[in-house]
Design an enzyme around this catalytic site. Structure first.
Site, PDB file in Angstrom:
ATOM      1  N   ASP A 198      -8.937  -4.066  -2.566  1.00  0.00           N
ATOM      2  CA  ASP A 198      -8.739  -2.989  -3.540  1.00  0.00           C
ATOM      3  C   ASP A 198      -9.317  -3.337  -4.901  1.00  0.00           C
ATOM      4  OD1 ASP A 198      -7.347  -1.453  -1.771  1.00  0.00           O
ATOM      5  OD2 ASP A 198      -5.369  -1.808  -2.646  1.00  0.00           O
TER       6      ASP A 198
ATOM      7  N   GLN B 230       0.821  -1.216   0.000  1.00  0.00           N
ATOM      8  CA  GLN B 230       0.000   0.000   0.000  1.00  0.00           C
ATOM      9  C   GLN B 230       0.851   1.260   0.000  1.00  0.00           C
ATOM     10  OE1 GLN B 230      -3.400  -0.023  -0.504  1.00  0.00           O
ATOM     11  NE2 GLN B 230      -2.980  -2.182  -0.897  1.00  0.00           N
TER      12      GLN B 230
ATOM     13  N   GLU C 276      -7.195   3.844   7.545  1.00  0.00           N
ATOM     14  CA  GLU C 276      -8.091   3.421   6.473  1.00  0.00           C
ATOM     15  C   GLU C 276      -8.192   1.886   6.390  1.00  0.00           C
ATOM     16  OE1 GLU C 276      -6.517   4.307   2.626  1.00  0.00           O
ATOM     17  OE2 GLU C 276      -8.334   3.623   1.593  1.00  0.00           O
ATOM     18  N   HIS C 277      -7.025   1.235   6.243  1.00  0.00           N
ATOM     19  CA  HIS C 277      -7.010  -0.233   6.186  1.00  0.00           C
ATOM     20  C   HIS C 277      -6.356  -0.774   7.443  1.00  0.00           C
ATOM     21  CE1 HIS C 277      -6.297   1.050   1.881  1.00  0.00           C
ATOM     22  NE2 HIS C 277      -7.402   0.351   1.748  1.00  0.00           N
TER      23      HIS C 277
ATOM     24  N   HIS D 177     -45.853  28.247  16.180  1.00  0.00           N
ATOM     25  CA  HIS D 177     -45.863  26.789  16.166  1.00  0.00           C
ATOM     26  C   HIS D 177     -47.035  26.277  17.023  1.00  0.00           C
ATOM     27  CE1 HIS D 177     -41.752  27.425  14.850  1.00  0.00           C
ATOM     28  NE2 HIS D 177     -41.542  26.136  14.694  1.00  0.00           N
TER      29      HIS D 177
ATOM     30  N   HIS E 240       1.332   3.438  -3.195  1.00  0.00           N
ATOM     31  CA  HIS E 240       0.342   4.365  -3.752  1.00  0.00           C
ATOM     32  C   HIS E 240       0.905   5.747  -4.001  1.00  0.00           C
ATOM     33  CE1 HIS E 240      -3.523   2.558  -4.328  1.00  0.00           C
ATOM     34  NE2 HIS E 240      -3.318   1.803  -3.265  1.00  0.00           N
TER      35      HIS E 240
HETATM   36  N1  LIG Z   1      -8.898   6.513   0.383  1.00  0.00           N
HETATM   37  C1  LIG Z   1      -9.287   5.787  -0.623  1.00  0.00           C
HETATM   38  O1  LIG Z   1     -10.340   5.175  -0.587  1.00  0.00           O
HETATM   39  C2  LIG Z   1      -8.451   5.685  -1.860  1.00  0.00           C
HETATM   40  C3  LIG Z   1      -8.794   4.764  -2.852  1.00  0.00           C
HETATM   41  C4  LIG Z   1      -8.049   4.732  -4.020  1.00  0.00           C
HETATM   42  C5  LIG Z   1      -7.002   5.612  -4.186  1.00  0.00           C
HETATM   43  N2  LIG Z   1      -6.691   6.491  -3.198  1.00  0.00           N
HETATM   44  C6  LIG Z   1      -5.651   7.492  -3.344  1.00  0.00           C
HETATM   45  O2  LIG Z   1      -5.938   8.223  -4.522  1.00  0.00           O
HETATM   46  C7  LIG Z   1      -4.769   8.871  -4.912  1.00  0.00           C
HETATM   47  C8  LIG Z   1      -4.639   8.901  -6.415  1.00  0.00           C
HETATM   48  O3  LIG Z   1      -3.761   9.932  -6.682  1.00  0.00           O
HETATM   49  P1  LIG Z   1      -3.177  10.258  -8.095  1.00  0.00           P
HETATM   50  O4  LIG Z   1      -2.405  11.513  -7.972  1.00  0.00           O
HETATM   51  O5  LIG Z   1      -2.506   9.053  -8.627  1.00  0.00           O
HETATM   52  O6  LIG Z   1      -4.455  10.444  -9.011  1.00  0.00           O
HETATM   53  P2  LIG Z   1      -5.628  11.531  -8.995  1.00  0.00           P
HETATM   54  O7  LIG Z   1      -6.452  11.194 -10.186  1.00  0.00           O
HETATM   55  O8  LIG Z   1      -6.279  11.606  -7.678  1.00  0.00           O
HETATM   56  O9  LIG Z   1      -4.909  12.897  -9.226  1.00  0.00           O
HETATM   57  C9  LIG Z   1      -4.344  13.218 -10.464  1.00  0.00           C
HETATM   58  C10 LIG Z   1      -4.699  14.641 -10.788  1.00  0.00           C
HETATM   59  O10 LIG Z   1      -4.125  15.521  -9.827  1.00  0.00           O
HETATM   60  C11 LIG Z   1      -3.948  16.775 -10.415  1.00  0.00           C
HETATM   61  N3  LIG Z   1      -2.683  17.346  -9.930  1.00  0.00           N
HETATM   62  C12 LIG Z   1      -1.458  16.841 -10.040  1.00  0.00           C
HETATM   63  N4  LIG Z   1      -0.552  17.673  -9.482  1.00  0.00           N
HETATM   64  C13 LIG Z   1      -1.225  18.735  -9.019  1.00  0.00           C
HETATM   65  C14 LIG Z   1      -0.857  19.952  -8.357  1.00  0.00           C
HETATM   66  N5  LIG Z   1       0.412  20.215  -8.028  1.00  0.00           N
HETATM   67  N6  LIG Z   1      -1.822  20.835  -8.039  1.00  0.00           N
HETATM   68  C15 LIG Z   1      -3.130  20.561  -8.320  1.00  0.00           C
HETATM   69  N7  LIG Z   1      -3.526  19.433  -8.959  1.00  0.00           N
HETATM   70  C16 LIG Z   1      -2.585  18.540  -9.309  1.00  0.00           C
HETATM   71  C17 LIG Z   1      -3.932  16.564 -11.906  1.00  0.00           C
HETATM   72  O11 LIG Z   1      -4.983  17.286 -12.478  1.00  0.00           O
HETATM   73  C18 LIG Z   1      -4.175  15.091 -12.105  1.00  0.00           C
HETATM   74  O12 LIG Z   1      -5.172  14.857 -13.084  1.00  0.00           O
HETATM   75  C19 LIG Z   1      -3.616   8.193  -4.197  1.00  0.00           C
HETATM   76  O13 LIG Z   1      -3.153   9.062  -3.187  1.00  0.00           O
HETATM   77  C20 LIG Z   1      -4.273   6.973  -3.599  1.00  0.00           C
HETATM   78  O14 LIG Z   1      -3.648   6.562  -2.414  1.00  0.00           O
HETATM   79  C21 LIG Z   1      -7.416   6.545  -2.056  1.00  0.00           C
HETATM   80  N1  LIG Z   2      -5.819   0.908  -1.607  1.00  0.00           N
HETATM   81  C1  LIG Z   2      -6.635   1.863  -2.281  1.00  0.00           C
HETATM   82  C2  LIG Z   2      -7.531   2.524  -1.259  1.00  0.00           C
HETATM   83  O1  LIG Z   2      -6.808   3.337  -0.418  1.00  0.00           O
HETATM   84  C3  LIG Z   2      -7.487   1.300  -3.377  1.00  0.00           C
HETATM   85  C4  LIG Z   2      -6.747   0.707  -4.501  1.00  0.00           C
HETATM   86  C5  LIG Z   2      -7.236   0.405  -5.734  1.00  0.00           C
HETATM   87  N2  LIG Z   2      -6.224  -0.118  -6.449  1.00  0.00           N
HETATM   88  C6  LIG Z   2      -5.182  -0.152  -5.718  1.00  0.00           C
HETATM   89  N3  LIG Z   2      -5.477   0.344  -4.519  1.00  0.00           N
HETATM   90 ZN   LIG Z   3      -4.248  -0.011  -2.780  1.00  0.00          ZN
END
Ligand SMILES: NC(=O)c1ccc[n+]([C@@H]2O[C@H](COP(=O)([O-])OP(=O)(O)OC[C@H]3O[C@@H](n4cnc5c(N)ncnc54)[C@H](O)[C@@H]3O)[C@@H](O)[C@H]2O)c1
Ligand SMILES: N[C@H](CO)Cc1c[nH]c[nH+]1
Ligand SMILES: [Zn+2]
Length: 436
Positions: free
Chosen positions: A352, A250, A318-319, A412, A253
């Site tokens: 996931d 994890q 979260e997990h 009322h 990520h």
């Molecule tokens: N909590 C949950 O349930 C869960 C589940 C799945 C994924 N996640 C999290 O989601 C996140 C995915 O992140 P990601 O970045 O890969 O994808 P994302 O799609 O969330 O973000 C990408 C976008 O961020 C924007 N961005 C990039 N740099 C920026 C900046 N400096 N300022 C403003 N905007 C900016 C861009 O527009 C880009 O399209 C990870 O942190 C992952 O851990 C959380």
């Molecule tokens: N672990 C993420 C939730 O925090 C979800 C995810 C999807 N694919 C991979 N990871």
């Molecule tokens: Zn994950």
């Protein structure tokens, strides 16, 4: 005694990073509010180098994306969606409407009404998170949401075919290739080309999570679901390699994804640290995972399960993966977590991608007050009431009249008094409470 063998980033550093994200998001949402599509396009160009004629995919573009997948890939997506659908349908079935006669002639009820329109954000910056499409779009459709609009950023300069396929197969009514704050902002605020939604759901990076937080009130949101965090609770029934695998799995990520080991064995803690070094030498995504582990990784050693329960509840991660002699102790006693993974046979990656529970889960201690995304989040529990007899109306009316007087609510009180006059056939002087 609780000993911290490794600690994560200091809270001041996190607070400063949070402040910068907050400011960026505020300015970005203001720009979308003021200039609509023009601002969205500029932001998409700036952050994703993406500016197509329209962000909405046509039917032909959707079909093209699906045709790029192999039969096995489509099969795997369908399998995951079937698991998620089965569990969501079972959860929906548990949400019974209620109607009860609390006193003779007094009928109270509630019914569940799906939100009319929802915007589902599917992350795609670091990795194309295909599974997030099942989690949001499919669950919204099981709940009965009429209009589901799904958005994901482009991946390597184009719509990611598997994300598009997953959105389509899950039942999305509109698909946008648009990322980050500009995507959630456009869906919530609305632009010249995008009809606003009633609710935003789905996970994302710190910017996306903060944007949803700032937009809450204007639209509904599911929960605060930002950068992934994972807690492994383990004793000597498992080895360091399994713990290291589940921590780094994890941590990959992103560089701000916390991963923590909580154990009652110093030997296991040390074995895990060694295994982490060995694994990092092999993992193709080691660069991100190493940074996350170095900056945010934690190792906490306790003497007892009681202490471990207390620490885990305070962390509210979260997990929470439990690999101890009796994982059910944690199912019975833990109160703050997004999702539990009980025993070494399962793990967070199963959740996931495929097992069927929702992977959109609360981060940053939001697990103190909410669980993850599920079919119930798309349903409004709305009450209604009916009074069947004149006697019941007059009885409730007399209590209501006096309770209104207690608080000084004359208007009322008259709503109640008028019913007592009509249905109880009793004289009530204007603006005075019905006597006992
Ligand atoms: N909590 C949950 O349930 C869960 C589940 C799945 C994924 N996640 C999290 O989601 C996140 C995915 O992140 P990601 O970045 O890969 O994808 P994302 O799609 O969330 O973000 C990408 C976008 O961020 C924007 N961005 C990039 N740099 C920026 C900046 N400096 N300022 C403003 N905007 C900016 C861009 O527009 C880009 O399209 C990870 O942190 C992952 O851990 C959380
Ligand atoms: N672990 C993420 C939730 O925090 C979800 C995810 C999807 N694919 C991979 N990871
Ligand atoms: Zn994950």
């Amino acid at each position: 005694m609780i000993r911290r063998l490794k600690t994560g980033a200091p809270s001041e550093a996190r607070a400063e990073a949070d402040r910068k994200v907050r400011e960026t998001v505020e300015q970005t949402l203001q720009a979308i509010e003021a200039r609509g599509d023009e601002a969205v396009r500029e932001l998409s160009e700036k952050f994703d180098r993406w500016s197509p004629a329209t962000f909405r995919l046509s039917q032909a573009e959707i079909e093209q994306a699906i045709s790029e997948l192999t039969a096995q890939e489509l099969d795997d997506i369908r399998f995951a969606q079937a698991q998620i659908r089965r569990f969501a349908e079972a959860q929906l079935a548990s949400m019974q409407d209620v109607e009860v006669e609390t006193r003779p002639g007094v009928v109270l009820g509630h019914k569940h009404i799906p939100v009319n329109s929802v915007g589902c954000y599917v992350p795609g910056g670091a990795y194309p998170m295909v599974a997030s499409a099942h989690m949001s779009v499919l669950t919204a459709k099981v709940a009965g949401v009429k209009r589901v609009i799904a958005a994901a950023p482009p991946y390597q300069g184009k719509p990611h075919p598997a994300i598009v396929a997953a959105m389509h197969l899950a039942g999305a009514d509109e698909i946008l290739v648009l990322g980050g704050v500009q995507a959630v902002g456009a869906m919530a605020i609305g632009t010249q080309s995008i009809e606003p939604v009633d609710m935003l759901v789905g996970p994302g990076n710190a910017f996306v999570a903060e944007a949803k937080r700032q937009l809450f009130g204007r639209v509904g949101i599911d929960l605060f679901a930002g950068p992934t965090e994972t807690l492994v609770i383990a004793d000597e029934t498992v080895d360091g390699l399994l713990c290291a695998t589940d921590l780094l799995g994890q941590a990959e990520h992103g560089p701000t994804s916390p991963a923590a080991l909580l154990t009652n064995s110093e030997a296991l803690a040390k074995a895990t640290l060694t295994a982490i070094d060995e694994l990092l030498a092999k993992l193709p995504t080691a660069e991100i995972a190493r940074q996350a582990w170095n900056d945010y990784g934690e190792v906490i050693v306790c003497d007892t399960h009681e202490e471990m329960l207390q620490v885990a509840d305070e962390m509210a991660y979260e997990h929470v993966q439990v690999m101890t002699e009796d994982p059910n102790l944690y199912l019975d006693r833990l109160t703050n977590y997004g999702a539990l993974f009980l025993g070494p046979r399962t793990n967070v990656a199963y959740g996931d991608k495929v097992i069927g529970t929702n992977h959109t889960l609360p981060t940053r201690k939001a697990a103190r007050y909410t669980g993850g995304l599920w079919v119930g989040k798309f349903l409004k529990t709305c009450t209604y009431q009916r009074v069947l007899t004149d006697e019941a109306s007059a009885e409730i009316g007399s209590y209501c009249s006096r309770l209104c007087a207690l608080e000084g609510f004359a208007g009322h009180g008259e709503q109640a008094n008028e019913r007592v006059r009509r249905y109880g056939k009793r004289e009530v002087p204007y603006a005075s409470a019905v006597p006992l």
